[in-house]
Design a protein around this motif. Structure first.
Motif, PDB file in Angstrom:
ATOM      1  N   LYS A 550       0.699  -0.959  -0.357  1.00 20.23           N
ATOM      2  CA  LYS A 550      -0.414  -0.139   0.333  1.00 20.23           C
ATOM      3  C   LYS A 550       0.719   1.227   0.248  1.00 20.23           C
ATOM      4  O   LYS A 550       1.016   1.987  -0.666  1.00 20.23           O
ATOM      5  N   LEU A 551       1.684   1.651   1.100  1.00 14.49           N
ATOM      6  CA  LEU A 551       2.923   2.033   1.193  1.00 14.49           C
ATOM      7  C   LEU A 551       3.350   2.976  -0.259  1.00 14.49           C
ATOM      8  O   LEU A 551       3.587   3.880  -0.844  1.00 14.49           O
ATOM      9  N   ALA A 552       4.076   1.994  -1.045  1.00 16.53           N
ATOM     10  CA  ALA A 552       4.507   1.428  -2.085  1.00 16.53           C
ATOM     11  C   ALA A 552       3.920   1.572  -3.242  1.00 16.53           C
ATOM     12  O   ALA A 552       4.171   1.371  -4.557  1.00 16.53           O
ATOM     13  N   ILE A 553       2.322   1.833  -3.294  1.00 18.49           N
ATOM     14  CA  ILE A 553       1.380   2.003  -4.167  1.00 18.49           C
ATOM     15  C   ILE A 553       1.976   2.495  -5.805  1.00 18.49           C
ATOM     16  O   ILE A 553       1.669   2.147  -6.997  1.00 18.49           O
ATOM     17  N   ALA A 554       2.793   3.526  -5.617  1.00 13.81           N
ATOM     18  CA  ALA A 554       3.328   4.776  -6.304  1.00 13.81           C
ATOM     19  C   ALA A 554       4.138   3.493  -7.576  1.00 13.81           C
ATOM     20  O   ALA A 554       4.143   4.002  -8.597  1.00 13.81           O
ATOM     21  N   ALA A 555       5.696   2.833  -6.758  1.00 13.86           N
ATOM     22  CA  ALA A 555       5.860   2.380  -7.723  1.00 13.86           C
ATOM     23  C   ALA A 555       5.347   0.833  -8.353  1.00 13.86           C
ATOM     24  O   ALA A 555       5.932   0.515  -9.939  1.00 13.86           O
ATOM     25  N   PHE A 556       3.603   0.218  -8.649  1.00 18.87           N
ATOM     26  CA  PHE A 556       2.439  -0.387  -8.990  1.00 18.87           C
ATOM     27  C   PHE A 556       2.108   0.612 -10.314  1.00 18.87           C
ATOM     28  O   PHE A 556       1.345   0.207 -11.169  1.00 18.87           O
ATOM     29  N   ILE A 557       2.631   2.595 -10.096  1.00 19.68           N
ATOM     30  CA  ILE A 557       1.235   3.344 -11.235  1.00 19.68           C
ATOM     31  C   ILE A 557       2.535   3.397 -11.855  1.00 19.68           C
ATOM     32  O   ILE A 557       2.600   3.891 -12.765  1.00 19.68           O
ATOM     33  N   ILE A 558       3.234   4.184 -11.651  1.00 16.19           N
ATOM     34  CA  ILE A 558       4.534   5.193 -12.207  1.00 16.19           C
ATOM     35  C   ILE A 558       5.113   4.089 -12.889  1.00 16.19           C
ATOM     36  O   ILE A 558       4.512   5.165 -14.559  1.00 16.19           O
ATOM     37  N   PRO A 559       5.163   3.588 -13.327  1.00 14.37           N
ATOM     38  CA  PRO A 559       6.155   3.013 -14.612  1.00 14.37           C
ATOM     39  C   PRO A 559       4.899   2.474 -15.489  1.00 14.37           C
ATOM     40  O   PRO A 559       5.377   2.102 -16.222  1.00 14.37           O
ATOM     41  N   TYR A 560       3.642   2.067 -14.941  1.00 14.10           N
ATOM     42  CA  TYR A 560       2.877   2.462 -16.626  1.00 14.10           C
ATOM     43  C   TYR A 560       2.676   3.489 -16.401  1.00 14.10           C
ATOM     44  O   TYR A 560       2.759   4.040 -18.183  1.00 14.10           O
ATOM     45  N   ILE A 561       2.701   4.736 -15.689  1.00 18.60           N
ATOM     46  CA  ILE A 561       2.528   6.252 -16.556  1.00 18.60           C
ATOM     47  C   ILE A 561       3.996   7.041 -17.460  1.00 18.60           C
ATOM     48  O   ILE A 561       4.098   7.176 -18.538  1.00 18.60           O
ATOM     49  N   PHE A 562       5.194   6.689 -16.953  1.00 21.42           N
ATOM     50  CA  PHE A 562       6.205   6.152 -17.873  1.00 21.42           C
ATOM     51  C   PHE A 562       6.928   5.967 -19.258  1.00 21.42           C
ATOM     52  O   PHE A 562       7.039   5.858 -19.944  1.00 21.42           O
ATOM     53  N   VAL A 563       6.087   4.653 -19.193  1.00 29.33           N
ATOM     54  CA  VAL A 563       5.760   3.747 -20.758  1.00 29.33           C
ATOM     55  C   VAL A 563       4.298   4.381 -20.988  1.00 29.33           C
ATOM     56  O   VAL A 563       5.050   4.724 -22.957  1.00 29.33           O
ATOM     57  N   LEU A 564       3.953   4.807 -21.092  1.00 30.02           N
ATOM     58  CA  LEU A 564       2.313   5.594 -21.746  1.00 30.02           C
ATOM     59  C   LEU A 564       2.684   7.073 -22.473  1.00 30.02           C
ATOM     60  O   LEU A 564       3.083   7.505 -23.459  1.00 30.02           O
TER      61      LEU A 564
END
Length: 664
Positions: A550-564
Motif C-alpha cells: 500500500k505504501l509503495a503504491i507509487a511503484a505500481f502506478i508510475i511504471p505504467y505512466i512513464f511507458v505511456l
C-alpha cells in the motif's frame, strides 16, 4: 508515550540473525585458523585484481571474466555452507567437499588464461578436457548460486537448461531443434553468450567497483551518519521517526544493493522509534520495508541491475542517462511513502521527536563532508566520465574524506578491511550474474525471447496495457525470492522485447521490468524485505507485506505512466515540461496518499477516498486534458477537506486512537 530511554533497539547479534534468516547473501561462515587466513587473503586478492584491471585496463573478455568467476566461485564454497540450517545454528566448520569444490573452481577460473590460444585455435571444437571443464563450470555455478543467492534462481536456470536440451519436445511456438550437450557446454563456457556473457561482464567491471565504493563509504561511518542526518532533518516533523526511516533508507540505498540489508541496518534504529511513537507494528515495519526497497530505485547509485541495463539497451546509452531518467519516478516513489506516513500520523494524532530525543544539529551538520564522495560520483557521472573511472575516483575520495576527522580517519588496516568487505558483498552478485548468463545463453540460442515476446502480444491481443500487466505479473513472480539482478536479466530478455515491439522506447521498457523486479521484495506472498521488517518490528509478516505494498503504491502506478508518457523519464522533453510533470505528479501522489490512508485534513469516507485516488491518477498521467480535469477536481477536494476539517466526529476518532495506542 514512552521515553526514548525505554526504546529497545536490536543488538548487532539480533540484526545478523535476521539478515541470515531472510538474506542468503548475509550469512557466511566465520572461518578461523589457516582457512580463515586463506579466505581473508582470497577476498583481498579478489579486490586487488579488480582494482588493477580497472586502473590499467581489463584483460581479454574471456580471461577477465573467468578469473572473476574463479575468485567468486572458490570463495563462495569456502564461505557459504551447503546446508543453510547449519549456518543459522552457528556451525561454521568447513566440509571436505567444500574444499574440493573450491579447488575445482580455481581450476575453472584458470582454464581460459592458461589455454587461451589453444581454445581460440580450436574454433569451437571441444576436446575431452574442454568438455569436462565446461560441464563442471555449469554445475559449480548452479551450486554456488544456490548457496549464495538462494534456490529460486538456481531452479529457474536449470529449467532453462532443460528447455535448451529438450526443445524438440516443447509444445507449439516454444518448440525448437534442441541443443546437444556438447553445444550447450560450448555456449555456456566457451563463448561470450552464456556464463561468460554480458551479466558477468558487468559484474567483473562496473558492479564490483561500486560495491567496493559502498564498502569504503561504510568504513567512513556514513551509514550511521545517514541516520543522524535524517533524524536532524525530519525528526521533529509530525510522525518524525517514520520520515527519518524514509530519508535514511533512501540514502542507505546509495551504499547497499540489498533491500533486506537496508531494512535490518536502518530498521534496527527507526522501527523501534516508530513503535514507541505510536505506529502499529505492521505499519512501522512496512514504512521501513517500502523505503529500503526503494533504495535501489534512487539515483545516482542504483541497484546492480541498472549497470546491466546500460549493456542490454546499448545504442550509446550511458549510466547517467539511466540515472537521470530514474530521478523523477524515484522522487515520486519516496514522496508517496512520505505523504502516506504523514497522513497516517495525522490520523493517529502522533507527534514528532522532542528536542531531547534529537541529535545535536551542530554536530550532525558539521559532518556534511561525509557526503562528499556521493556528491563527487554524481558530478563525475554528469561530466560523462566513464563509470569505471567515476567509481575509482570516488573510492579515492572516500579514503581522503576519511582523513578529515580523527573520529572517522581510515587507517591502513581499515582500507584492507574495506577491500575484503567489498569483495565479500560481490560474491553473491557474481554468482547471480553467472547463473543469469546461463538463462541469457539459452534464450539467445533458442530464440525464446522473440517467441515469448510474440506470445505475450498474441495473448494480450496486441494491446499495450494488457501486455504491461502480464509483464508486471511475470516480473513480480520471478522476483519472489530471486535477486533483482537475475530478475531483471530474465524479464529484460523475455518480457521487455514484447513491450518494445509495441512501440515503447527501450529505456521505458527496461525501467518498467526493473521497477517490478525490485518491488517484488515487498509484494506478498514472498516479500523478503517486508518479512525482515516484520522480524525487526515483531509484527505479522503477511500484514506487513500488505501494508508495504500500500505504501509503495507509487511503484505500481508510475511504471505504467512513464511507458505511456516517456517525458516523465526526461526523454525528448524540455525543463518546463519536466517541472510541470513533477508538479502535477506530486499533487497526484498527495491525492492518492490521502485516498489510501483515508485521511487528508480530516477523515474521509469511502466515496471521498475513491475520488481522491482517481484524481491522483489523472494528475500523475502527464497529458493536458487529464491534468486540467485532475487539477480542477483536486482543488474541489482540497476545498471540501478544508471547510470540514474541524469535524467533531473526526476529532473524537483521533482521541480514541490515541487512547487505544496508550493502552496498548
Amino acid at each position: 508515550m514512552a521515553d526514548n530511554e525505554k526504546i529497545k533497539y536490536l543488538t548487532e547479534a539480533e540484526q545478523q540473525e535476521l539478515l541470515e534468516k531472510y538474506d542468503p547473501e548475509a550469512g557466511t561462515r566465520k572461518l578461523t585458523g589457516v582457512l580463515g587466513h586463506i579466505a581473508f587473503f582470497g577476498l583481498l586478492a579478489f579486490s586487488l585484481f579488480q582494482l588493477y584491471t580497472a586502473i590499467f585496463g581489463v584483460f581479454t573478455a574471456q580471461i577477465q571474466r573467468t578469473i572473476h568467476l574463479g575468485f567468486a566461485l572458490s570463495l563462495v564454497f569456502l564461505l557459504f555452507p551447503a546446508n543453510r540450517k547449519k549456518r543459522q545454528k552457528g556451525k561454521f566448520q568447513i566440509a571436505w567437499y567444500d574444499i574440493i569444490l573450491a579447488i575445482l573452481s580455481i581450476g575453472v577460473g584458470a582454464y581460459w588464461p592458461l589455454f587461451f590460444e589453444d581454445i581460440v585455435m580450436n574454433v569451437g571444437r571441444l576436446g575431452v578436457l574442454d568438455f569436462a571443464v565446461g560441464f563442471m563450470a555449469i554445475l559449480l555455478v548452479l551450486e554456488a548460486t544456490r548457496r549464495a543467492v538462494g534456490l529460486p534462481i538456481m531452479v529457474i536456470a536449470i529449467l532453462f537448461i532443460f528447455y535448451g536440451i529438450f526443445g524438440q519436445y516443447m509444445p507449439g511456438f516454444l518448440a525448437h531443434r534442441g541443443l546437444t550437450l556438447e553445444r550447450l557446454v560450448q555456449t555456456m563456457f566457451f563463448s561470450t553468450e552464456g556464463i561468460l556473457g554480458t551479466p558477468l561482464a558487468v559484474s567483473s567491471t562496473f558492479i564490483f567497483l561500486f560495491l567496493l565504493f559502498g564498502s569504503f563509504l561504510v568504513r567512513t561511518g556514513v551509514g550511521q551518519y545517514f541516520n543522524d542526518l535524517s533524524t536532524a532533518i525530519a525528526g521533529r516533523r509530525i510522525g518524525g521517526p517514520a520520515k527519518v526511516a524514509i530519508f535514511s533508507s533512501a540514502l542507505q540505498g546509495t551504499i547497499s544493493g540489498s533491500s533486506v540489508a537496508n531494512v535490518v541496518t536502518s530498521g534496527a534504529f527507526t522501527i523501534p522509534m516508530m513503535k514507541n511513537l505510536g505506529y502499529k507494528k505492521e505499519f512501522a515495519g512496512a514504512v521501513e520495508a517500502a523505503a529500503s526497497t526503494g533504495g535501489q530505485l534512487m539515483p545516482p547509485v542504483m541497484g546492480a541491475a541498472a549497470f546491466l541495463m546500460v549493456e542490454f539497451i546499448g545504442n550509446g546509452i550511458t549510466y547517467w542517462d539511466i540515472a537521470k531518467a530514474a530521478a523523477i519516478p524515484a522522487i515520486l516513489y519516496f514522496s508517496g511513502i512520505w505523504i502516506m506516513t504523514h497522513f497516517e500520523a495525522k490520523r493517529l494524532g502522533l507527534r514528532g521527536l522532542t528536542q531531547e530525543e534529537m541529535p545535536s544539529k551542530k554536530e550532525v551538520f558539521g559532518k556534511l563532508y561525509l557526503l562528499i564522495p556521493i556528491l563527487a560520483i554524481i558530478l563525475l557521472l554528469m561530466m560523462n566520465i566513464t563509470v569505471t573511472h567515476a567509481a575509482l575516483y570516488s573510492i579515492a575520495i572516500s579514503v581522503l574524506v576519511g582523513f578529515i576527522n580523527k573520529d572517522v580517519r581510515m587507517k591502513f588496516i581499515d582500507i584492507i578491511y574495506a577491500l575484503v568487505d567489498g569483495a565479500r558483498t560481490a560474491l553473491a552478485v557474481a554468482a547471480a550474474t553467472a547463473a543469469a548468463g546461463i538463462i541469457v545463453g539459452i534464450v539467445t540460442k533458442t530464440g525464446l525471447g522473440l517467441k515469448l515476446a510474440n506470445g505475450l502480444i498474441d495473448l494480450s491481443g496486441g494491446y499495450l496495457i494488457p501486455t504491461l500487466m502480464l509483464t508486471m505479473v511475470a516480473a513480480l513472480i520471478l522476483g519472489m525470492g530471486s535477486p533483482t539482478t537475475a530478475n531483471y536479466v530474465i524479464t529484460s530478455t523475455i518480457a521487455a522485447p514484447a513491450i518494445i515491439l509495441l512501440g515503447v522506447p527501450d529505456l521505458s521498457a527496461h525501467l518498467f521490468v526493473f521497477y517490478f523486479g525490485i518491488i517484488a521484495d515487498i509484494t506478498p506472498p514472498v516479500a523478503l524485505a517486508a518479512f525482515a521488517a516484520a522480524g525487526v518490528a515483531g509484527g505479522e509478516p503477511i500484514k506487513t507485506g500488505i501494508e508495504s505494498s500500500k505504501l509503495a503504491i507509487a511503484a505500481f502506478i508510475i511504471p505504467y505512466i512513464f511507458v505511456l508518457s516517456p517525458q516523465m523519464l526526461m526523454i525528448d522533453t524540455t525543463w518546463m515540461e519536466v517541472a510541470w510533470v513533477v508538479l502535477t505528479a506530486m499533487a497526484g501522489m498527495i491525492a492518492i496518499g490521502a485516498g489510501v490512508i483515508g485521511y487528508w485534513m480530516r477523515g474521509m469516507n469511502w466515496l471521498e477516498r475513491a475520488l481522491a485516488i482517481i484524481v491522483g491518477l489523472l494528475l500523475i498521467y502527464p497529458e493536458t486534458v487529464s491534468d486540467i480535469i485532475g487539477i480542477s477536481a483536486f482543488i474541489v477536494l482540497l476545498a471540501l477537506q478544508y471547510l470540514w476539517k474541524n469535524d467533531n466526529h473526526d476529532s473524537s476518532k483521533i482521541l480514541e486512537n490515541n487512547q487505544s495506542i496508550e493502552k496498548n
